[in-house]
Design a protein around this motif. Structure first.
Motif, PDB file in Angstrom:
ATOM      1  N   SER A 169      44.107  47.628  33.276  1.00  0.00           N
ATOM      2  CA  SER A 169      44.650  47.427  34.871  1.00  0.00           C
ATOM      3  C   SER A 169      43.561  48.053  35.921  1.00  0.00           C
ATOM      4  CB  SER A 169      45.796  47.564  35.027  1.00  0.00           C
ATOM      5  OG  SER A 169      46.552  46.376  33.865  1.00  0.00           O
ATOM      6  N   THR A 170      43.407  49.727  34.647  1.00  0.00           N
ATOM      7  CA  THR A 170      42.466  50.424  35.693  1.00  0.00           C
ATOM      8  C   THR A 170      41.211  49.981  35.993  1.00  0.00           C
ATOM      9  OG1 THR A 170      43.879  52.435  35.001  1.00  0.00           O
ATOM     10  CG2 THR A 170      42.048  53.273  35.891  1.00  0.00           C
ATOM     11  N   LEU A 171      40.659  49.773  35.285  1.00  0.00           N
ATOM     12  CA  LEU A 171      39.217  48.985  35.257  1.00  0.00           C
ATOM     13  C   LEU A 171      39.166  47.981  36.158  1.00  0.00           C
ATOM     14  CD1 LEU A 171      38.106  49.457  31.593  1.00  0.00           C
ATOM     15  CD2 LEU A 171      37.577  50.762  33.149  1.00  0.00           C
ATOM     16  N   PHE A 172      40.274  47.609  35.814  1.00  0.00           N
ATOM     17  CA  PHE A 172      40.282  45.792  36.625  1.00  0.00           C
ATOM     18  C   PHE A 172      40.690  46.187  38.124  1.00  0.00           C
ATOM     19  CE2 PHE A 172      42.376  41.424  38.169  1.00  0.00           C
ATOM     20  CZ  PHE A 172      41.618  40.990  37.793  1.00  0.00           C
ATOM     21  N   ILE A 173      41.472  47.332  38.373  1.00  0.00           N
ATOM     22  CA  ILE A 173      40.871  47.180  39.947  1.00  0.00           C
ATOM     23  C   ILE A 173      40.703  47.996  40.278  1.00  0.00           C
ATOM     24  CG2 ILE A 173      42.737  48.713  42.136  1.00  0.00           C
ATOM     25  CD1 ILE A 173      45.562  48.282  39.368  1.00  0.00           C
ATOM     26  N   ALA A 174      39.586  48.704  39.734  1.00  0.00           N
ATOM     27  CA  ALA A 174      38.463  49.462  40.022  1.00  0.00           C
ATOM     28  C   ALA A 174      37.558  48.411  40.656  1.00  0.00           C
ATOM     29  CB  ALA A 174      37.865  50.606  39.231  1.00  0.00           C
TER      30      ALA A 174
END
Length: 245
Positions: free
Chosen positions: A94-99
């Motif tokens: 989720s962190t990588l996806f949002i970034a």
């Protein structure tokens, strides 16, 4: 297939209505009415002026990040032992996806490729109340020449969509309430129009998460991260055993 095509169809229809010269005046009227209503909130009250100035400041971004992490923290904490690695993998994904979405779509694609360089309400509406005219103890963002879409709103709606997909409707409903609060400061201050959020940010979030979760992409990425975590923990356990021996 419904989970893939229905959200994309809805987004397409909304965009057609926003771009059409026949229905665009209705969207513009909604923008103006929403701005007048929200901006009036801070006309006379020093308390709300200071409150919304602070909640729209960069400092608040760290608090927002912490709150978003808490959703995943409790998801990991309350998960069964067998699912904990999976939940950690979901957090990393989720962190990588949002970034990635914020960097690629909100960055070069929307203002440069799609050419939606849109002025914010405080630039267009000369009668708008400028929060920065009464607040001098903190920097206030209340104007932008590239208001479409909003980074904060995209982050908030992406986060909400991810919570719905990964944690279910109850957690998703809580995330929705939080996302509304996340978006309000820039709308109240006049840095963004309502449709910057409803059309721009929401479209990006819905399309991105639909393509990720209605296809094998998200599941494969999360599974790959989970396996990587498992192998690292296993290697760490082996090295600890050797040290103890």
């Amino acid at each position: 297939m419904k989970k893939l095509f229905i959200p994309l169809l809805i987004v397409c229809l909304v965009w057609i209505s926003w771009l059409s010269p026949y229905t665009r005046p209705l969207w513009d009227l909604l923008d103006q009415k929403a701005f007048n209503l929200l901006n009036a909130w801070i006309h006379k009250s020093p308390f709300w002026q200071n409150f919304w100035a602070f909640t729209g400041h960069r400092i608040m971004d760290y608090i927002h990040d912490l709150i978003m992490l808490l959703f995943f923290f409790f998801s990991i904490k309350w998960a069964s032992k067998e699912l904990k690695k999976r939940k950690v993998a979901e957090l990393i994904f989720s962190t990588l996806f949002i970034a990635l979405i914020i960097w690629f779509l909100n960055g070069p694609l929307a203002p440069d490729f799609l050419h939606f360089r849109r002025d914010s309400p405080t630039i267009v509406d000369k009668t708008a109340f400028r929060l920065s005219s009464v607040i001098d103890w903190i920097k206030v963002k209340d104007r932008s020449h590239k208001s479409f879409p909003g980074d904060h709103a995209t982050t908030a709606i992406l986060f909400t969509c991810l919570i719905f997909h990964l944690m279910g409707k109850r957690a998703g409903a809580i995330a929705t309430v939080y996302a509304i609060f996340f978006c309000l400061p820039r709308l109240i201050a006049g840095a963004h129009w309502l449709t910057d959020t409803l059309i721009g940010s929401a479209s990006i979030a819905i399309v991105a998460t639909t393509l990720a979760f209605a296809t094998p992409f998200a599941n494969r990425c999360i599974t790959a991260i989970e396996k990587k975590l498992g192998s690292q923990l296993q290697n760490k356990g082996i090295s600890m055993k050797r040290k103890n021996q």
